[in-house]
Design a protein around this motif. Structure first.
Motif, PDB file in Angstrom:
ATOM      1  N   VAL A  41      39.681 -18.358 -17.063  1.00 27.40           N
ATOM      2  CA  VAL A  41      38.889 -17.894 -18.208  1.00 27.40           C
ATOM      3  C   VAL A  41      38.161 -16.601 -17.873  1.00 27.40           C
ATOM      4  CG1 VAL A  41      37.040 -18.501 -19.814  1.00 27.40           C
ATOM      5  CG2 VAL A  41      38.639 -20.236 -19.069  1.00 27.40           C
ATOM      6  N   THR A  42      37.861 -16.419 -16.582  1.00 30.62           N
ATOM      7  CA  THR A  42      37.146 -15.204 -16.187  1.00 30.62           C
ATOM      8  C   THR A  42      38.088 -14.016 -16.103  1.00 30.62           C
ATOM      9  OG1 THR A  42      37.489 -15.904 -13.934  1.00 30.62           O
ATOM     10  CG2 THR A  42      35.344 -16.366 -14.878  1.00 30.62           C
ATOM     11  N   ASP A  43      39.364 -14.288 -16.145  1.00 38.75           N
ATOM     12  CA  ASP A  43      40.339 -13.208 -16.051  1.00 38.75           C
ATOM     13  C   ASP A  43      40.841 -12.884 -17.449  1.00 38.75           C
ATOM     14  OD1 ASP A  43      42.547 -11.660 -15.800  1.00 38.75           O
ATOM     15  OD2 ASP A  43      43.792 -13.195 -14.861  1.00 38.75           O
ATOM     16  N   PRO A  44      40.382 -11.772 -18.009  1.00 37.25           N
ATOM     17  CA  PRO A  44      40.696 -11.499 -19.412  1.00 37.25           C
ATOM     18  C   PRO A  44      42.183 -11.319 -19.683  1.00 37.25           C
ATOM     19  CG  PRO A  44      39.643  -9.611 -18.369  1.00 37.25           C
ATOM     20  CD  PRO A  44      39.556 -10.738 -17.408  1.00 37.25           C
ATOM     21  N   PHE A  47      44.304 -15.591 -19.810  1.00 33.54           N
ATOM     22  CA  PHE A  47      43.682 -16.806 -20.289  1.00 33.54           C
ATOM     23  C   PHE A  47      44.081 -17.109 -21.718  1.00 33.54           C
ATOM     24  CE2 PHE A  47      40.058 -17.830 -23.036  1.00 33.54           C
ATOM     25  CZ  PHE A  47      40.080 -19.187 -22.858  1.00 33.54           C
TER      26      PHE A  47
ATOM     27  N   PHE B  86      47.219  -5.640  -9.664  1.00 34.11           N
ATOM     28  CA  PHE B  86      46.486  -6.464 -10.623  1.00 34.11           C
ATOM     29  C   PHE B  86      45.447  -5.625 -11.364  1.00 34.11           C
ATOM     30  CE2 PHE B  86      42.681  -9.111 -11.442  1.00 34.11           C
ATOM     31  CZ  PHE B  86      43.213  -9.900 -12.445  1.00 34.11           C
ATOM     32  N   ARG B  93      47.118 -12.287 -12.309  1.00 35.00           N
ATOM     33  CA  ARG B  93      46.459 -12.964 -11.197  1.00 35.00           C
ATOM     34  C   ARG B  93      47.358 -14.075 -10.656  1.00 35.00           C
ATOM     35  NH1 ARG B  93      41.486 -12.938  -9.344  1.00 35.00           N
ATOM     36  NH2 ARG B  93      40.456 -11.996 -11.127  1.00 35.00           N
ATOM     37  N   ARG B 205      39.594 -12.483 -25.586  1.00 36.12           N
ATOM     38  CA  ARG B 205      39.389 -12.981 -24.239  1.00 36.12           C
ATOM     39  C   ARG B 205      38.196 -12.333 -23.579  1.00 36.12           C
ATOM     40  NH1 ARG B 205      45.542 -14.082 -22.907  1.00 36.12           N
ATOM     41  NH2 ARG B 205      45.950 -14.805 -24.989  1.00 36.12           N
ATOM     42  N   GLY B 206      37.471 -13.122 -22.833  1.00 40.90           N
ATOM     43  CA  GLY B 206      36.267 -12.662 -22.167  1.00 40.90           C
ATOM     44  C   GLY B 206      35.329 -13.837 -22.126  1.00 40.90           C
ATOM     45  N   LEU B 207      34.179 -13.647 -21.555  1.00 39.33           N
ATOM     46  CA  LEU B 207      33.215 -14.736 -21.464  1.00 39.33           C
ATOM     47  C   LEU B 207      32.196 -14.610 -22.564  1.00 39.33           C
ATOM     48  CD1 LEU B 207      32.506 -14.855 -17.663  1.00 39.33           C
ATOM     49  CD2 LEU B 207      33.675 -16.568 -19.014  1.00 39.33           C
ATOM     50  N   GLN B 220      39.879  -8.085 -24.692  1.00 41.26           N
ATOM     51  CA  GLN B 220      41.304  -8.072 -24.992  1.00 41.26           C
ATOM     52  C   GLN B 220      41.567  -8.972 -26.200  1.00 41.26           C
ATOM     53  OE1 GLN B 220      44.576  -8.221 -21.899  1.00 41.26           O
ATOM     54  NE2 GLN B 220      44.720 -10.218 -22.818  1.00 41.26           N
TER      55      GLN B 220
END
Ligand SMILES: [Zn+2]
Ligand SMILES: [Zn+2]
Lengths: 169, 368
Positions: A41-44, A47, B86, B93, B205-207, B220
């Motif tokens: 989740v921390t890797d945009p 995820f 990466f 990843r 996507r993101g926190l 993103q």
């Protein structure tokens, strides 16, 4: 307020909260930092919330029977654990449990996009060659030599057509 | 170093100008493809993986788009090389952690990258700087069709392209735009936007924990669903959503500029000061400061040429790139000072920001 949510995957206090709506269904997910990191989740870039939903322990209750893919040995339990499938044939084998999952996460259940025309053409040809070869064996066994000769020519022509196709466009 | 040719020939960072391109850093589309009758990489035995790897590598490396490109098996790369690829968004990843039987082919200009035996047998991706779905789609579609001349794809007439994860089945296409949304973040609008966009089956996507920003205000945004809709339809829908996000970002910028200019100039000015004068910078602080400076460029406080420099620095201030630039192994603390030195050098060349609110002189104000 002040009520601390628990991680959906491991039960520790959750610090990452995700909400997503697919097909008018709200999916909420609370994760702790470790699970969020482990799930990418921390890797945009890597995820997808849908991936997590498939993996959610409570997502599907297993009936007593277990489906197994005879091509690759993948089991229904493997699917529950991994959220992934073993091989392309698994899609057919697991279709009873996959259908509701797919309907829940996508816009529809039927592919409406690009079709790999060459792959399909090639596979159709291979299938036809295989069938002609069976017929040829039959013809030889029952001493129908004229049929056999005709079938042999047909097979040769088809194989030539296939290998003669330019490899790059 | 296997990847040295890529690092020497710089990727294209120059196409992010214009009102839409200033918000969209880059566009990317990827197809997931698998070979018929072969177990997916996560389930395949080593021998099967090696067979798929060899077949796929030969087909992909033979593409005209990959001439002079580089290819490697992951076991041939050291940690730093993996990290750099990466950070350039060329490998995932997941692939970073893989070894024998997994690898990639990357075109010399770094606009095409194919991962082999990641989650699927093939992950084919095309990247364009700026907002260019059509261009990316045309290239990717062509590559896919050429590969299909020699590779037998796993395909079902009803379910489409079969993928290891059922979330990708169908078109197996993920299209995304990397968006720079500093005003929406500063204005506290991001959560609202995410909610609205999610309603349309589009993922951000993101926190998004309470109040926590994505690093550098970069998000993103991509299609979430892949089945039940054709590729062009998905792209059309996604483009409409992205255009509306761009519009909201630009509106929020205009509103902040009008209602809270001092707050905005202060943020940008401080960011500039830090980049120009700091002696220790973590990569996330550097990202956040670069993000604000980029906003300054968009608001015409800083010279427009600086935008492509910032876009390049977004990548070059990442840990792997800093480590590579140092030419010798350095620890985190040392890396933070090296990063600061690198950024000071870049920003010493830039003149002082012009904080004259631009709506004072040339913006026709709509008073009546
Ligand atoms: Zn957890
Ligand atoms: Zn299977």
């Amino acid at each position: 307020m002040g009520e601390s949510l628990k991680c959906d995957l491991c039960g520790k206090p959750a610090t990452v909260h995700l909400t997503q709506i697919v097909n008018n269904q709200i999916h909420k997910l609370d994760l702790c930092e470790e699970c969020a990191a482990a799930k990418g989740v921390t890797d945009p870039t890597g995820f997808s919330l849908a991936d997590l939903l498939v993996n959610k322990p409570a997502a599907a209750e297993t009936p007593a029977s277990q489906l197994v893919c005879e091509h690759c040995g993948f089991t229904q339990a493997d699917f529950k654990k991994l959220g992934r499938l073993g091989c392309p044939a698994c899609y057919e084998r697991f279709s009873p449990i996959l259908e509701p999952v797919l309907a829940n996460m996508h816009k529809g259940v039927t592919h409406l996009g690009k079709v790999p025309a060459r792959s399909i053409e090639r596979r159709t040809l291979l299938d036809r060659i295989a069938r002609l070869e069976r017929e040829l064996t039959d013809a030889v066994r029952s001493e129908r030599y004229e049929d056999a000769a005709r079938l042999r020519d047909e097979i040769t022509a088809m194989k030539e057509a296939m290998s003669g196709r330019p490899a790059v466009s | 170093m296997i990847i040295a040719p890529l690092l020497e020939s710089r990727a294209d960072f120059g196409e992010t100008s214009g009102p839409r391109g200033s918000v969209v850093l880059m566009t990317r589309i990827r197809f997931a493809r698998n070979l018929a009758r072969h177990a997916f990489p996560g389930w395949a035995k080593d021998a099967q993986r090696r067979e798929v790897f060899a077949t796929s590598l030969a087909a992909v490396a033979g593409l005209k788009e990959m001439k002079k490109g580089i290819s490697a098996e992951m076991s041939d790369l050291d940690e730093l090389e993996r990290q750099i690829l990466f950070e350039r968004h060329l490998i995932s990843r997941e692939l970073m952690g893989m070894k024998t039987g997994s690898g990639f082919v990357i075109s010399r200009d770094q606009s095409c990258a194919v991962m082999i035996n990641e989650e699927d047998h093939l992950r084919i991706q095309v990247i364009k700087a700026g907002f260019h779905f059509k261009k990316a789609w045309n290239v990717l579609n062509g590559i896919d069709t050429s590969l299909e001349e020699t590779l037998d794809y796993a395909f079902s007439p009803t379910l489409g392209f079969l993928t290891a994860c059922p979330t990708n089945v169908g078109t197996a296409m993920r299209a995304s735009a990397m968006m720079h949304l500093p005003a929406l973040v500063i204005g506290g609008q991001m959560e609202k936007v995410v909610r609205a966009v999610n309603q349309l089956g589009i993922a951000v996507r993101g926190l998004f924990g309470e109040g926590s920003d994505a690093t550098g205000s970069i998000f993103q945004i991509s299609n979430q669903t892949t089945l039940g809709e054709g590729e062009e339809e998905i792209l059309k829908r996604l483009t409409a959503v992205l255009n509306s996000v761009i519009e909201q970002e630009n509106n929020t910028r205009a509103r902040l500029l009008e209602t809270e200019p001092a707050k905005l100039f202060d943020k940008i000015g401080r960011a500039f000061g830090i980049l120009r004068n700091a002696y220790v910078l973590s990569s996330s602080e550097a990202m956040n400061m670069l993000s604000l400076v980029r906003l300054g460029v968009d608001l015409k406080m800083l010279p427009v040429e600086l935008r492509s420099t910032v876009d390049r620095l977004f990548i070059e201030c990442q840990p792997g790139h800093v480590q590579y630039a140092a030419r010798k192994p350095i620890e985190t603390a040392e890396r933070d000072s090296f990063r600061a030195r690198l950024l000071r050098a870049e920003f010493e060349k830039v003149g002082t920001p012009d904080f004259n609110p631009r709506n004072d002189d040339n913006e026709p104000t709509a008073t009546n």
